[in-house]
Design a protein around this motif. Structure first.
Motif, short mmCIF file in Angstrom:
data_model
loop_
_atom_site.label_atom_id
_atom_site.label_comp_id
_atom_site.label_asym_id
_atom_site.label_seq_id
_atom_site.Cartn_x
_atom_site.Cartn_y
_atom_site.Cartn_z
N GLN A 1 4.58 6.18 42.35
CA GLN A 1 5.87 6.82 42.58
C GLN A 1 6.61 6.90 41.25
N PHE A 2 7.25 8.05 41.00
CA PHE A 2 7.95 8.28 39.76
C PHE A 2 9.42 8.55 40.04
N PHE A 3 10.28 8.01 39.19
CA PHE A 3 11.72 8.22 39.29
C PHE A 3 12.13 9.07 38.10
N LEU A 4 12.74 10.19 38.39
CA LEU A 4 13.11 11.15 37.34
C LEU A 4 14.60 11.40 37.36
N LYS A 5 15.14 11.80 36.21
CA LYS A 5 16.55 12.13 36.13
C LYS A 5 16.77 13.27 35.16
N VAL B 1 11.67 19.97 50.22
CA VAL B 1 10.40 20.51 50.70
C VAL B 1 10.49 22.03 50.78
N VAL B 2 9.48 22.68 50.20
CA VAL B 2 9.33 24.12 50.32
C VAL B 2 8.14 24.35 51.24
N PRO B 3 8.34 25.04 52.35
CA PRO B 3 7.22 25.29 53.26
C PRO B 3 6.07 25.99 52.54
N TYR C 1 6.20 11.24 44.49
CA TYR C 1 4.92 10.52 44.46
C TYR C 1 3.91 11.27 43.62
N GLU C 2 2.85 10.57 43.24
CA GLU C 2 1.84 11.16 42.36
C GLU C 2 1.18 12.40 42.97
N PHE C 3 1.20 12.52 44.28
CA PHE C 3 0.57 13.68 44.93
C PHE C 3 1.59 14.79 45.21
N GLN C 4 2.82 14.61 44.76
CA GLN C 4 3.87 15.59 45.03
C GLN C 4 4.17 16.45 43.81
N ALA C 5 5.39 16.41 43.27
CA ALA C 5 5.84 17.47 42.38
C ALA C 5 6.34 17.03 41.01
N ARG C 6 5.79 15.97 40.46
CA ARG C 6 6.28 15.52 39.15
C ARG C 6 6.28 16.64 38.11
N PRO C 7 5.19 17.41 37.92
CA PRO C 7 5.21 18.48 36.91
C PRO C 7 6.30 19.53 37.17
#
Length: 142
Positions: free
Chosen positions: A135-139, A72-74, A107-113
Motif C-alpha cells: 500500500q502506498f500513501f501519496l500526497k 473508482v472509474v468504471p 494498493y500496488e494493484f491499483q493506480a500509483r502510476p
C-alpha cells in the motif's frame, strides 16, 4: 464509576457502531483542535441515461488536507480521462476550501502510476507479503 464493557465484533460490525466510534473520535478531535470537520465531498460518474452513480470520487476533510477516501472509474469509461477529471475537480474543491493539499492511499494493484502522473508522490508505504498487498500513501501539496 463502573468500568466499561469491552465487546469484540470480529465480523461485520453494525453501521451504527461504526458511526458511534467515529462520532466519539470527531468530538475528541474538535475539542483538541478547536475545529470541526468540513463536509465531505464527492465528484460522481453517472450513467448517461439512467443517471445512476456508477463510480466517482469521495473525499473528506483531514485537518487542513483533503483526503481522497475512494476513487473508482468504471471499466467501461477507463482511458477517457475520467480519472484525471475527477482528480481535477477534487483539487479545485480542496483549493477553494483552502486546504494545504491532497493525500490518498492506493494498493500496488491499483493506480500509483496514475497519481504520480498527476503530480502526487509517495510519502509512505506498507510493504506487501504473504496475504498482504503493498500500500502506498501519496500526497500533492498546493
Amino acid at each position: 464509576m463502573q468500568s466499561p464493557i469491552i465487546e469484540t465484533v470480529p465480523d461485520r460490525p453494525a453501521e451504527e457502531d461504526r458511526y458511534a466510534v467515529y462520532t466519539a473520535l470527531k468530538a475528541y478531535n474538535t475539542a483538541q483542535t478547536g475545529r470541526s470537520d468540513r463536509p465531505d465531498f464527492a465528484v460522481l460518474v453517472r450513467h448517461p441515461e439512467t443517471r445512476a452513480v456508477e463510480g466517482g470520487l469521495y473525499g473528506e476533510e483531514s485537518f487542513g488536507w483533503a483526503f481522497i477516501r475512494y476513487l473508482v472509474v468504471p471499466e467501461a469509461y477507463r482511458g477517457q480521462g475520467i480519472g484525471s477529471r475527477l482528480m481535477a475537480e477534487a483539487e479545485k474543491i480542496a483549493r477553494d476550501r483552502g486546504y494545504v493539499g491532497i493525500w490518498l492511499d492506493t494498493y500496488e494493484f491499483q493506480a500509483r502510476p496514475f497519481y504520480e502522473k498527476l503530480g502526487y508522490y509517495v510519502f509512505g508505504e506498507l510493504e506487501g507479503g504473504d496475504g498482504a498487498h503493498g500500500q502506498f500513501f501519496l500526497k500533492k501539496r498546493f
